[in-house]
Design an enzyme around this catalytic site. Structure first.
Site, PDB file in Angstrom:
ATOM      1  N   GLU A 151       0.834  -1.306  -0.096  1.00  0.00           N
ATOM      2  CA  GLU A 151       0.055   0.126   0.165  1.00  0.00           C
ATOM      3  C   GLU A 151       0.828   1.170   0.165  1.00  0.00           C
ATOM      4  O   GLU A 151       0.995   1.847   0.849  1.00  0.00           O
ATOM      5  CB  GLU A 151      -1.065  -0.055   1.242  1.00  0.00           C
ATOM      6  CG  GLU A 151      -1.974  -0.929   0.898  1.00  0.00           C
ATOM      7  CD  GLU A 151      -2.854  -1.140   2.519  1.00  0.00           C
ATOM      8  OE1 GLU A 151      -2.633  -0.531   3.560  1.00  0.00           O
ATOM      9  OE2 GLU A 151      -3.920  -1.787   2.243  1.00  0.00           O
ATOM     10  N   GLU A 304      -6.393  -8.402  -0.063  1.00  0.00           N
ATOM     11  CA  GLU A 304      -6.922  -8.411   1.352  1.00  0.00           C
ATOM     12  C   GLU A 304      -8.133  -8.061   1.627  1.00  0.00           C
ATOM     13  O   GLU A 304      -8.639  -7.301   0.731  1.00  0.00           O
ATOM     14  CB  GLU A 304      -5.950  -7.304   2.315  1.00  0.00           C
ATOM     15  CG  GLU A 304      -4.437  -7.593   2.179  1.00  0.00           C
ATOM     16  CD  GLU A 304      -3.950  -6.336   3.085  1.00  0.00           C
ATOM     17  OE1 GLU A 304      -4.596  -5.667   3.684  1.00  0.00           O
ATOM     18  OE2 GLU A 304      -2.518  -6.075   2.936  1.00  0.00           O
ATOM     19  N   GLU A 352      -2.050  -4.391  15.693  1.00  0.00           N
ATOM     20  CA  GLU A 352      -3.434  -4.866  14.988  1.00  0.00           C
ATOM     21  C   GLU A 352      -3.985  -6.166  15.699  1.00  0.00           C
ATOM     22  O   GLU A 352      -4.377  -7.122  15.095  1.00  0.00           O
ATOM     23  CB  GLU A 352      -3.409  -4.882  13.546  1.00  0.00           C
ATOM     24  CG  GLU A 352      -3.076  -3.551  12.910  1.00  0.00           C
ATOM     25  CD  GLU A 352      -3.146  -3.756  11.333  1.00  0.00           C
ATOM     26  OE1 GLU A 352      -2.712  -4.843  10.705  1.00  0.00           O
ATOM     27  OE2 GLU A 352      -3.525  -2.558  10.868  1.00  0.00           O
TER      28      GLU A 352
HETATM   29  C1  GAL Z   1      -4.259  -3.066   5.209  1.00  0.00           C
HETATM   30  C2  GAL Z   1      -2.675  -3.355   5.456  1.00  0.00           C
HETATM   31  C3  GAL Z   1      -2.447  -4.596   6.556  1.00  0.00           C
HETATM   32  C4  GAL Z   1      -3.425  -4.512   7.401  1.00  0.00           C
HETATM   33  C5  GAL Z   1      -4.865  -4.214   7.137  1.00  0.00           C
HETATM   34  C6  GAL Z   1      -5.684  -4.151   8.352  1.00  0.00           C
HETATM   35  O1  GAL Z   1      -4.592  -1.881   4.590  1.00  0.00           O
HETATM   36  O2  GAL Z   1      -2.134  -3.843   4.172  1.00  0.00           O
HETATM   37  O3  GAL Z   1      -0.970  -4.839   6.406  1.00  0.00           O
HETATM   38  O4  GAL Z   1      -2.645  -3.310   8.212  1.00  0.00           O
HETATM   39  O5  GAL Z   1      -4.936  -3.104   6.282  1.00  0.00           O
HETATM   40  O6  GAL Z   1      -6.946  -3.630   8.240  1.00  0.00           O
END
Ligand code: GAL
Length: 683
Positions: A151, A304, A352
């Site tokens: 990202e 993702e 997270e």
């Molecule tokens: C994405 C990121 C991941 C994780 C995820 C959590 O944007 O690529 O590494 O942080 O969000 O929602």
């Protein structure tokens, strides 16, 4: 035209971070992955500190072990370059390579994404680690592709950005006179006499220069793309031929010009997280998918999504398994070559911790993991949809919406007529109306070949260049039907208003002249003569060839045109000078679709809660039916449902939350009726 992205099968899995766990957990991971039919994981995304514990010293042992373990289990992997998260040693060795905010605050490590994209030390370190990985793993038979960085999106206003921004500006404008003119530096004594006076738009006393800000956004996208391209070049120089991607973040913020990026990716991939807990999440999935498929020009990859809990607003909200499955199929229906997640196993610690995983904290004996297993089995059953058609699009749309990142950045300029005018909100409102009408949608870039679209929507694109004006004009002349939102075309690409009446550059095409913009107060609303509700914005519109489709009914503008249409040959250009409330926009869009003969994929499904999407593949057409509604329905039409392995000719029942993926028979017409068989009548 590059070949469409066509992995051997639909990919299923997610980010896998075994470095967060003791080795005994790894063995369970693999066992569970097999149970869930996981075939693809993404490794190494945030592993730089482990992989290169000291500058230039690599310790790949643990990664070798992970790769060997996956290999033994027959699981493929995307290998990430870990450059989104430089290790602590990097900050100490290269403090100048940390990003600087607009207010001058220099950031340090301790989170992620702490890098100044233009810093030579960062770029060199990123190239080095990419090359190391490519040399070591680039020919591995289980390597499905390269996931460069994660990202891209850290904005730096520091000295390295300053130097690079100047270089970019010199290439764009060549002379300071041209730059001064483009940026209207005559206002507030901003005239530049030396290139060294030009800096990134840093915190200053009052309003910044709008053209300066948007050029900086363009520069940042180009600079990050150059950094990506360097890593890709290292991968190729090492001889690795695996497809290369980087994961876009579906914008709630937007630092990339996705069209130019997509041209440089072998696979366009995206991360998508719901931004709402409510039913609009389903429309959001469709929006993300349509955008990404359009950027890709064909099949793409969902890199993702969340398995369940994710933070929305001030809390985590849990996504039920059936919803997770419907969403996963929603992406696949619109061209994704799989469904990947962040992340495989929910972290027990770190920033997270509370983000869900495919394996939740409570372990595999859970509803969540059962849902993941069910999805894995389901994707196996529908795997044939992954083979792209011999020719033509994977989803056929007759309607397009313009997407332009510049439009986003331009509307971020402070002190426009109304602070509430937001590009993504406008684009989404249009897409939502089309989604609710059940029609497939493509997004297009300015200048795209739009001839095949009966309708082209341009939501609030304030600044347009000459080429875009000519393109839109040619589209209408050739018989297209253009629908333009308020505050489009009022300025050139440097946000300089075209005087003589709005929307300056599109006055002739739209057959109107707007003499005044009249934004409304927060609590004000308007009624239009066709029964529409509107708010936020109004304009004093004079007709110059266009006909009124609706007029304002209240206040100073009563009786004046609010929505207009200018016919030109077989084509037309419609203008909406206010913000229609969503229910009115839905009705307006449905009327346009009707008028121009654009039909829903399954007209009878509209309003039942069943989302119907047709994906074209080598084996024919596949109708995805995703039931978001709260009453069971019976769906009948020629074909075979791959999910339940049942013919559909005599009808199948879709329970609430249910899904079907039908390989369609010839002459497919579908009926959707309430199903009473499974719900006893209550008297
Ligand atoms: C994405 C990121 C991941 C994780 C995820 C959590 O944007 O690529 O590494 O942080 O969000 O929602």
């Amino acid at each position: 035209m590059p070949a469409p992205y066509a992995p051997a099968r639909l990919l299923f899995g997610g980010d896998y971070n075994p470095e967060q766990w003791p080795r005994e957990v790894w063995a369970e991971d693999v066992e569970l992955m097999r149970r869930a039919h996981v075939d693809t994981v993404t490794i190494g995304v945030f592993s730089w500190a482990l992989l290169e514990p000291r500058e230039g010293e690599f310790d790949p042992g643990w990664l070798d072990d992970v790769v060997a373990m996956l290999d033994d289990a027959g699981i493929g992997f995307f290998l990430a370059t870990p450059t989104a998260s430089p290790p602590p040693w990097f900050t100490r060795a290269h403090p100048d390579a940390m990003p600087v905010r607009a207010d001058g605050t220099r950031l340090t490590h301790g989170s992620r994404d702490t890098y100044a994209i233009s810093a030579p030390a960062y770029r060199e370190a990123a190239r080095r680690v990419a090359r190391y990985l490519a040399d070591r793993y680039g020919a591995h038979p289980r390597l499905r592709g390269w996931h460069v960085h994660n990202e891209y999106g850290t904005i730096d206003h520091g000295p390295h950005a300053e130097a690079a921004f100047r270089r970019w500006l010199r290439a764009r404008y060549e002379t300071l006179a041209t730059l001064n003119d483009a940026w209207t530096t005559s206002f507030w004594s901003q005239h530049y006499a030396d290139w060294d006076e030009v800096v990134p738009p840093r915190t200053t006393q009052y309003l910044t220069n709008p053209a300066h800000g948007v050029d900086f956004a363009r520069f940042c996208s180009d600079e990050m793309l150059a950094a990506f391209a360097e890593q890709k070049a290292e991968i190729r120089a090492a001889g690795s031929t695996a497809p290369v991607t980087t994961n876009f973040m579906l914008p709630t913020w937007n630092h990339l010009e996705q069209w130019s990026w997509s041209d440089r990716l072998d696979v366009v991939s995206v991360d998508h997280y719901l931004d709402t807990t409510g039913p609009d999440g389903e429309a959001h999935v469709a929006y993300a998918s349509d955008l990404t498929r359009s950027w890709a020009g064909g099949p793409w990859l969902l890199m993702e999504q969340s398995a369940s809990g994710i933070r929305v607003g001030q809390r985590h909200f849990a996504k039920a398994s059936d919803r997770m499955i419907r969403h996963s199929l929603g992406y696949v229906a619109r061209g994704s070559q799989g469904a990947l997640f962040f992340q495989w196993r929910a972290s027990a610690g770190g920033s997270e911790t509370w983000h869900s995983g495919m394996v939740p904290h409570a372990g595999p004996d859970t509803e969540q993991f059962d849902g993941i297993v069910a999805l894995g089995e389901l994707l196996d059953r529908i795997d044939e949809v992954a083979r792209p058609p011999a020719a033509g699009p994977v989803v056929e749309a007759e309607v397009a919406v313009l997407w332009d990142a510049n439009g986003w950045w331009v509307l971020q300029t402070p002190h426009l007529p109304h602070d509430g005018l937001d590009y993504a909100t406008e684009v989404r409102a249009t897409h939502r109306a089309l989604w609710r009408a059940g029609v497939p949608v493509d997004f297009v870039r300015p200048g795209a070949d739009a001839g095949r679209y009966r309708l082209l929507f341009v939501p609030s694109l304030m600044a347009v260049d000459d080429a875009t004006v000519s393109w839109l004009t040619a589209y209408v002349r050739a018989g297209g039907h253009l629908v333009v939102g308020r505050f489009t075309g009022v300025a050139d690409e440097h946000q300089r208003v075209v005087t003589g009446g709005y929307p300056g550059r599109l006055r002739d095409l739209l057959g109107i002249r707007v003499t005044e913009i009249l934004p409304l107060a927060q609590d004000e609303s308007l009624a239009l003569s066709d029964g529409s509700d509107a708010d936020q914005w109004s304009e004093r519109v004079r007709l110059r060839g266009a006909e009124p489709l609706a007029t304002y009914t209240d206040g100073d503008l009563a009786g004046m045109p609010a929505v207009t249409r200018h016919r030109s040959g077989d084509g037309s250009a419609t203008y909406v000078s206010t913000r229609l409330a969503q229910h009115s926009l839905d009705r307006f869009v449905a009327g346009l679709l009707d008028a121009h003969g654009v039909r829903a994929v399954v007209p009878e499904a509209v309003g039942t809660g069943v989302e119907a999407v047709r994906r074209r593949a080598a084996g024919g057409d596949y109708l995805f039916l995703l039931h978001h509604g709260d009453r069971p329905v019976r769906v009948t039409g020629p074909g075979h449902d791959l999910v339940t392995d049942t013919p559909t000719d005599a009808g199948i029942v879709l329970p609430t939350g249910g899904v079907a993926v039908v390989r369609e028979g010839p002459g497919a017409t579908w009926s959707v009726t309430p199903d009473h068989s499974s719900t006893p009548e209550v008297s």
